[in-house]
Design an enzyme around this catalytic site. Structure first.
Site, PDB file in Angstrom:
ATOM      1  N   ARG A   1      91.304  31.561  70.221  1.00  0.00           N
ATOM      2  CA  ARG A   1      91.145  32.239  71.438  1.00  0.00           C
ATOM      3  C   ARG A   1      90.032  33.622  70.952  1.00  0.00           C
ATOM      4  O   ARG A   1      90.067  34.141  69.923  1.00  0.00           O
ATOM      5  CB  ARG A   1      92.264  32.987  71.886  1.00  0.00           C
ATOM      6  CG  ARG A   1      92.926  33.976  70.949  1.00  0.00           C
ATOM      7  CD  ARG A   1      94.347  34.440  71.643  1.00  0.00           C
ATOM      8  NE  ARG A   1      94.927  35.406  70.782  1.00  0.00           N
ATOM      9  CZ  ARG A   1      96.230  35.914  71.096  1.00  0.00           C
ATOM     10  NH1 ARG A   1      96.978  35.397  71.965  1.00  0.00           N
ATOM     11  NH2 ARG A   1      96.662  37.047  70.230  1.00  0.00           N
TER      12      ARG A   1
ATOM     13  N   CYS B   1      83.028  32.611  74.150  1.00  0.00           N
ATOM     14  CA  CYS B   1      82.785  33.969  74.507  1.00  0.00           C
ATOM     15  C   CYS B   1      82.079  33.777  76.006  1.00  0.00           C
ATOM     16  O   CYS B   1      81.360  32.706  76.237  1.00  0.00           O
ATOM     17  CB  CYS B   1      81.545  34.342  73.767  1.00  0.00           C
ATOM     18  SG  CYS B   1      80.684  35.758  74.164  1.00  0.00           S
TER      19      CYS B   1
ATOM     20  N   ARG C   1      87.664  46.605  71.056  1.00  0.00           N
ATOM     21  CA  ARG C   1      86.322  46.038  70.750  1.00  0.00           C
ATOM     22  C   ARG C   1      85.442  45.756  72.051  1.00  0.00           C
ATOM     23  O   ARG C   1      84.152  45.649  72.182  1.00  0.00           O
ATOM     24  CB  ARG C   1      86.967  44.521  70.137  1.00  0.00           C
ATOM     25  CG  ARG C   1      85.496  43.616  69.941  1.00  0.00           C
ATOM     26  CD  ARG C   1      85.952  42.411  69.166  1.00  0.00           C
ATOM     27  NE  ARG C   1      84.866  41.937  68.334  1.00  0.00           N
ATOM     28  CZ  ARG C   1      83.882  41.152  68.533  1.00  0.00           C
ATOM     29  NH1 ARG C   1      83.786  40.634  69.898  1.00  0.00           N
ATOM     30  NH2 ARG C   1      82.986  40.956  67.853  1.00  0.00           N
TER      31      ARG C   1
HETATM   32  P1  IMP Z   1      82.191  31.170  67.136  1.00  0.00           P
HETATM   33  O1  IMP Z   1      81.993  31.119  65.546  1.00  0.00           O
HETATM   34  O2  IMP Z   1      81.115  30.491  67.936  1.00  0.00           O
HETATM   35  O3  IMP Z   1      83.556  30.703  67.389  1.00  0.00           O
HETATM   36  O4  IMP Z   1      82.214  32.802  66.908  1.00  0.00           O
HETATM   37  C1  IMP Z   1      82.998  33.790  66.494  1.00  0.00           C
HETATM   38  C2  IMP Z   1      82.527  35.058  67.037  1.00  0.00           C
HETATM   39  O5  IMP Z   1      82.544  35.164  68.428  1.00  0.00           O
HETATM   40  C3  IMP Z   1      83.177  36.335  66.568  1.00  0.00           C
HETATM   41  O6  IMP Z   1      82.990  36.531  65.044  1.00  0.00           O
HETATM   42  C4  IMP Z   1      82.983  37.361  67.331  1.00  0.00           C
HETATM   43  O7  IMP Z   1      81.694  38.124  67.159  1.00  0.00           O
HETATM   44  C5  IMP Z   1      82.762  36.747  68.759  1.00  0.00           C
HETATM   45  N1  IMP Z   1      83.936  36.777  69.602  1.00  0.00           N
HETATM   46  C6  IMP Z   1      85.404  36.815  69.409  1.00  0.00           C
HETATM   47  N2  IMP Z   1      86.038  36.758  70.495  1.00  0.00           N
HETATM   48  C7  IMP Z   1      85.214  37.012  71.639  1.00  0.00           C
HETATM   49  C8  IMP Z   1      85.204  37.183  72.796  1.00  0.00           C
HETATM   50  O8  IMP Z   1      86.356  36.999  73.417  1.00  0.00           O
HETATM   51  N3  IMP Z   1      84.458  37.308  73.498  1.00  0.00           N
HETATM   52  C9  IMP Z   1      83.054  37.540  73.020  1.00  0.00           C
HETATM   53  N4  IMP Z   1      82.909  36.991  71.949  1.00  0.00           N
HETATM   54  C10 IMP Z   1      83.849  37.116  71.078  1.00  0.00           C
END
Ligand code: IMP
Length: 538
Positions: free
Chosen positions: A419, A338, A451
């Site tokens: 991604r 993110c 989104r």
């Molecule tokens: P991770 O588990 O830290 O990889 O975060 C996953 C979460 O990031 C997802 O469940 C979404 O809420 C959020 N997310 C998904 N795609 C994006 C993005 O492109 N930008 C910001 N947040 C994202």
């Protein structure tokens, strides 16, 4: 008396002496979260203090609520992202006690087919077997063997699942036959079958005793409903933690949609496929589109559990709770892929966000899900201690076998694409997309753009990146590791369940400590020349 003349207290009074302090050692959660003093906190900024252990880790119960009416036995969810959750991940997550949320960056019909596959899944039973008819030819069997590697094929009168079972063919039946021989002449009609509703272990026993390769399961009219394969016998474990709808006994299915008018049609297809939980997927959930959508869903499909979000503060949470949300997804900018905080200047450090929203939402009986930024077992326990009912993970699960996409090698490491849904690659669906979604049409009504409210913008502003994560093996080994890890952690804290952890925090009995930057260095591996970090063995 010691030789230096000082007097010591009687060691036997040590426990009694604790009472002379105003409060237990460490910080209460409120002191920890006093943001006027410290700023927002991330999971790495604090620790829980240990409690007293008088029970084995295996006694720790990890059951927890993710919506008003859905309880999971393990507090794990997988993100609705096109490199994380499709059918295989959703089925595995549910079998292991969590839930996978099927993404919506794909046509509605495909998403609905994934929901249907989760609902139809019966562990060990093949619910979509290859079926042929008596008029198919020996060469069709050889063709299936060449393409799919197996050839114990049930034969029904119409060549379809649901048709009347009339025989079964194996490789041996067609081995020395003219390829144009109809299967009616070679199939075995002396069949061993089992009736629909049989348990996996009963079916496995029949299969073992019959010495056959396949066991067709039929309904009361003799119609084929599923198949059990001898080759799967050893793989068929039972899943005592499985997340099942208590009435239908089917696995829970969850999926994400946006909040545009077309999402109402999409939702209709998902509901028809058997959906239990809908997640309204938005990076900033406090919008009129979302509150109207929640109200509409609660009126149109009162049986659906609605998880709204994302939110990071009380005010956002209040709007969605008032509109009827059954659960809230918390996180803005904490995801590993993110760049929202960097680009939008909006968001909140995740530990503070989870605590603030959970503290408010639980007063209304609305559970919260800590979404994003979970990188290890410790982060999960910290999220639960701050009031989350579950964590949602993207990056941590994207490298597992069950995530969509193929493995490839990057700088000598076996990896899978991962991604952000706000990356340009996801928003431009198909254009240079990595392996997971390569080849899909670009004409979809793109869920990723919605989104981030950017469907109407000429210039797409990225809020995520596109990259890859290392191979993590099967989620069927990785999730049990997370589960046992959480049990051990709660044992250290001295609590026997997630509920007891959260009660202890509220009652200020479970204590915390802030971690300075140097404390964080101290808490990691340091001072070694080199090392290997293996997380678990099975
Ligand atoms: P991770 O588990 O830290 O990889 O975060 C996953 C979460 O990031 C997802 O469940 C979404 O809420 C959020 N997310 C998904 N795609 C994006 C993005 O492109 N930008 C910001 N947040 C994202």
């Amino acid at each position: 008396m010691p030789s230096d003349g000082s007097t010591y207290l009687d060691p036997k009074t040590a426990l009694e002496h604790l009472k002379t302090y105003n409060e237990p050692d460490g910080l209460s959660v409120e002191d920890l979260m006093n943001d006027h003093l410290h700023g927002g906190l991330t999971y790495n900024d604090f620790l829980l203090l240990p409690g007293r252990i008088d029970f084995p880790a295996s006694d720790v119960v990890t059951e927890s609520k993710i919506t008003r009416n859905v309880v999971l036995k393990t507090p794990f969810m997988s993100s609705p992202m096109d490199t994380v959750t499709e059918t295989e991940m959703a089925i595995s997550m549910a079998l292991l006690g969590g839930i996978g949320v099927i993404h919506h960056n794909q046509p509605a019909e495909e998403q609905a087919a994934m929901v249907r596959a989760v609902k139809r899944h019966e562990n060990g039973f093949i619910t979509d077997p290859v079926v042929l008819s008596p008029t198919h030819l020996a060469e069709d069997v050889l063709d299936v063997k060449a393409r799919l590697g197996f050839c114990g094929i049930p034969i029904t009168d119409n060549g379809l699942l649901g048709g009347k079972l009339v025989g079964i063919v194996t490789a041996r039946d067609v081995q020395f036959r003219d390829p144009s021989t109809p299967l009616s002449q070679v199939m075995t009609t002396d069949l061993v079958t089992a009736s629909q509703g049989i348990t996996l272990s009963e079916a496995n026993n029949i299969l073992r005793d019959s010495k056959k390769g396949k066991l067709p399961i039929v309904d009361s009219e003799g119609r084929l409903v599923s198949l059990l394969a001898r080759s799967d016998l050893l793989k068929n474990q039972s899943y005592p933690l499985a997340s099942k709808n208590p009435e239908s006994k089917q696995l829970y299915a969850a999926a994400a949609v946006g909040t545009r008018p077309s999402d109402r049609d999409r939702l209709a297809l998902l509901v028809e496929a058997g959906l239990d939980i809908i997640i309204l997927d938005s990076s900033q959930g406090n919008s009129i589109y979302q509150t109207e959508m929640i109200e509409w869903i609660k009126k149109t499909y009162p049986q659906l559990e609605v998880i709204a979000g994302n939110v990071v503060n009380r005010e956002q949470a209040a709007s969605l709770i008032a509109a009827g949300a059954d659960g809230l997804r918390v996180g803005m900018g904490s995801g590993s892929i993110c760049i929202t905080q960097e680009v939008m200047a909006v968001g909140r450090p995740q530990a503070t966000a989870v605590y603030r929203v959970a503290e408010f939402a639980t007063k209304f009986g609305v559970p919260v899900i800590a979404d994003g930024g979970v990188g290890n077992v410790g982060h999960i326990v910290k999220a639960l201690s701050l009031g989350a009912g579950a964590v949602m993970m993207g990056g941590l699960l994207a490298g597992t076998e069950e995530a969509p996409g193929e493995y490839f090698y990057h700088e000598g490491k076996r990896v899978k694409a991962y991604r952000g849904m706000g990356s340009l690659e996801a928003m431009e669906q198909g254009k240079g997309a990595p392996s997971a979604t390569k080849g899909r049409s670009k004409t979809l009504d793109n869920a990723a753009t919605s989104r981030y409210f950017s469907e109407s913008s000429a210039i797409k502003v990225a809020q995520g990146v596109s990259g890859d994560v290392q191979d993590k093996g099967s989620v069927r080994a990785f999730l049990p590791y997370l589960h046992v890890g959480v049990q051990h952690s709660l044992q250290d804290v001295g609590v026997r369940s997630v509920a007891e952890l959260q009660r202890g925090v509220r009652e200020k009995k479970v204590r915390f400590e802030l971690r300075t930057a140097s404390a964080q260095v101290e808490g990691g591996v340091h001072g070694l020349n080199s090392y290997k970090k293996r997380l678990f063995s099975t």
